[in-house]
Design a protein around this motif. Structure first.
Motif, short mmCIF file in Angstrom:
data_model
loop_
_atom_site.label_atom_id
_atom_site.label_comp_id
_atom_site.label_asym_id
_atom_site.label_seq_id
_atom_site.Cartn_x
_atom_site.Cartn_y
_atom_site.Cartn_z
N GLY A 487 -1.82 0.12 -13.29
CA GLY A 487 -1.37 -0.20 -11.94
C GLY A 487 -2.03 0.64 -10.87
O GLY A 487 -1.73 0.53 -9.69
N SER A 488 -2.97 1.50 -11.29
CA SER A 488 -3.56 2.44 -10.33
C SER A 488 -4.50 1.75 -9.36
O SER A 488 -5.30 0.92 -9.73
CB SER A 488 -4.34 3.51 -11.09
N ILE A 489 -4.35 2.12 -8.09
CA ILE A 489 -5.32 1.64 -7.09
C ILE A 489 -5.80 2.85 -6.27
O ILE A 489 -6.08 2.74 -5.10
CB ILE A 489 -4.71 0.57 -6.17
N ARG A 490 -5.91 4.01 -6.95
CA ARG A 490 -6.33 5.21 -6.26
C ARG A 490 -7.71 5.63 -6.73
O ARG A 490 -8.11 5.36 -7.86
CB ARG A 490 -5.33 6.35 -6.49
N PHE A 491 -8.43 6.31 -5.88
CA PHE A 491 -9.80 6.67 -6.15
C PHE A 491 -10.00 8.14 -5.81
O PHE A 491 -9.89 8.53 -4.64
CB PHE A 491 -10.75 5.79 -5.36
N VAL A 492 -10.24 8.96 -6.82
CA VAL A 492 -10.40 10.40 -6.66
C VAL A 492 -9.25 10.98 -5.85
O VAL A 492 -9.43 11.80 -4.97
CB VAL A 492 -11.76 10.74 -5.98
N GLY A 493 -8.07 10.52 -6.14
CA GLY A 493 -6.88 11.07 -5.53
C GLY A 493 -6.58 10.59 -4.13
O GLY A 493 -5.62 11.06 -3.53
N ILE A 494 -7.37 9.69 -3.55
CA ILE A 494 -7.11 9.21 -2.20
C ILE A 494 -7.04 7.69 -2.22
O ILE A 494 -7.66 7.04 -3.05
CB ILE A 494 -8.18 9.68 -1.20
N PRO A 495 -6.29 7.10 -1.30
CA PRO A 495 -6.20 5.63 -1.26
C PRO A 495 -7.54 5.01 -0.92
O PRO A 495 -8.41 5.63 -0.31
CB PRO A 495 -5.16 5.38 -0.15
N ALA A 496 -7.67 3.74 -1.27
CA ALA A 496 -8.94 3.02 -1.04
C ALA A 496 -9.33 3.03 0.42
O ALA A 496 -10.51 3.15 0.76
CB ALA A 496 -8.82 1.59 -1.56
N TRP A 497 -8.35 2.92 1.32
CA TRP A 497 -8.68 2.81 2.74
C TRP A 497 -9.14 4.14 3.35
O TRP A 497 -9.57 4.19 4.49
CB TRP A 497 -7.52 2.24 3.54
#
Length: 529
Positions: A487-497
């Motif tokens: 369910g992860s939508i995080r990238f290197v600990g920060i949100p995609a936006w």
């Protein structure tokens, strides 16, 4: 045989595979409204009012148009296996051969079943090429220019659309079946050029490394990036990254399509697939396939030139992306494009809803898909809004939809992952090509509302879930995804936006080039001494 290593030559040759898709779009959009085509495939008989051939009905025409994307879906799936087994370059060459076979059948088609079979075979070719050309270019391009070179695939598509359209326009003045057989036959020529051109281009260095052909991989990097110097710093850097990546991937799971659905890959898989799905749900290819229907509703059915203007806009407006896409990044163009396309689809829906009237038998239209009639200033506004829609798509979702998926995946799954994402493109292309004529016939202007809603949903999805990938090596892109579970939508600990376009890779490449030039000068001075 001499192998060419200029990256511009490599990209310009390989993206001819994209032009094949463009040829198909125009070969239908410019021909389906002409009398020679309707008389050759005259399933409905003659119009009792005008006595002219009516051609296929709207459902059958949707099926004929959809035959190509249907074949492309299968071709995209197959391409993953071909590419991993035989190489990126070889799989594209196979696609070129298939295109020639399909074009011969289409050109010689005597009836609708034969035409559909030829278009399905053409689709196999387009599916293979559209999936593997971005993979090939992404694996051989320098990171700071990768977006530009993959974006050339979309530019090639727009050129294919424009060239084939004007071939069809010129052929429309020929009497009889030659009016459509000539352009359908001429579309074999680019595929032949693609096959021959690839014979003098190198294979992907990353694929060669994956097959333990390390000397060949280094030779390609030396040729393409090192300007013939095997000791160039940029060659050493890329070889080290590729070797590290290959060794890491061999210690992990075997490659299969099922791996793309595992928790460690599901985020990238979903993003790549939806990038291609959204590019279809914008309605752009529908506007291309059935633009003659839209302009007929606006009172310009007998003139192909307004459609030609749209195709020229498509070519010209793709150029800014080729120049600045790597500077813009990926997220911002996709967000801006989604907003503008939603706006223009909504404008078209409102204009048709308020100012059009239902078509009647007295209007003499041969298909129920031309379900509305609009005239005067509102008709001109429809045409202007359609042009602006195309101008919004061309520099944004057009090139990004090919560039972005090719950047998302680690090397061991890249061929199959991009093939799966591209197959989603063709699955929705097939559905929309089949759906739009009945949609215009049954819900008329509300068809535009559907696409406006899709564009709005696309904006939201992109904002919250699509990270920035520009100006990163392919190995670094794979590393930015943090595996927190399915369910992860995080990238290197920060949100995609909050991800950003990191342009440090450009400075790094410039420093490496400067180092190479400095070393070259020192060597020259030493030789003089």
């Amino acid at each position: 045989m001499k192998t060419f290593g200029n990256i511009y030559v490599i990209a310009a040759t390989s993206v001819i595979g994209g032009a094949l898709f463009g040829f198909d779009i125009s070969s239908m959009s410019a021909i389906i409204a002409t009398q020679p085509y309707k008389c050759q495939f005259n399933q409905q008989g003659n119009n009792p009012t005008t006595g002219q051939c009516q051609g296929p009905d709207d459902v059958l025409q949707g099926g004929i148009t959809a035959a190509m994307p249907g074949g492309s879906w299968l071709g995209a799936i197959i391409s993953g296996f071909l590419s991993d087994a035989l190489g990126r370059k070889t799989s594209i060459q196979i696609g070129a051969v298939i295109w020639v076979i399909g074009s011969i059948i289409v050109c010689a088609a005597q009836n609708i079943p034969m035409l559909i079979v030829g278009r399905v075979i053409n689709g196999l070719s387009v599916g293979i090429c559209s999936a593997q050309v971005p993979v090939y270019i992404s694996e051989i391009s320098p990171p700071s220019k990768r977006g530009r070179f993959i974006g050339m695939q979309q530019w090639a598509i727009t050129w294919g659309i424009a060239i084939m359209f004007f071939l069809c326009y010129g052929s429309s003045f020929i009497d009889g079946a030659a009016a459509f057989r000539l352009p359908w036959g001429l579309q074999m020529i680019p595929a032949i050029l693609l096959f021959l051109g690839l014979t003098v281009l190198p294979e992907s260095p990353r694929w060669l490394a994956k097959k333990d052909r390390w000397d060949e991989a280094k030779a390609v990097l030396t040729l393409v990036h090192g300007k013939g110097d095997p000791n160039a710093p940029i060659v050493a850097k890329e070889m080290a990254e590729i070797r590290e990546n290959v060794e890491f991937e061999r210690q992990n799971a075997d490659v299969s399509f099922f791996e793309l659905l595992k928790p460690r890959m599901i985020n990238r898989t979903h993003i790549g697939i939806f990038t291609q799905i959204w590019s279809q749900l914008t309605g752009m290819n529908v506007m291309m396939y059935y633009i003659s229907y839209v302009f007929t509703m606006a009172g310009m059915g007998g003139d192909l030139l307004p459609s030609g203007i749209q195709f020229i806009i498509n070519v010209v407006m793709t150029v800014p992306a080729l120049i600045w896409l790597d500077a813009w990044g990926r997220r911002m163009p996709m967000l801006i494009g989604a907003f503008l396309m939603c706006l223009f689809m909504a404008i078209n829906a409102g204009l048709f809803a308020v100012h059009s009237r239902p078509a009647t038998p007295a209007d003499g239209f041969d298909t129920a898909a031309i379900s509305m009639v609009i005239s005067g200033a509102p008709a001109k506004a429809i045409i202007a809004s359609t042009y602006l829609f195309v101008a919004s798509y061309a520099p944004t979702w057009g090139p990004c939809s090919w560039t972005y998926p090719a950047e998302l995946y680690p090397m061991r799954v890249r061929g199959k992952a991009v093939a799966l994402a591209t197959s989603a493109n063709w699955a929705f292309n097939f559905a929309l090509a089949y759906f739009v004529p009945p949609s215009f016939a049954n819900i008329s202007w509300r068809t535009y509302v559907l696409f406006a809603v899709f564009c709005a949903a696309m904006f939201v999805h992109t904002f919250f879930m699509f990270p920035e990938t520009a100006n990163k090596t392919l190995e670094d892109v794979a590393a930015i995804f943090e595996d927190d579970g399915p369910g992860s939508i995080r990238f290197v600990g920060i949100p995609a936006w909050k991800t950003r376009n990191d342009r440090s890779i450009i400075r790094l490449e410039r420093n490496l080039v400067s180092s190479e030039e400095k070393i070259g000068v020192e060597h020259a001075n030493e030789s003089k001494v």
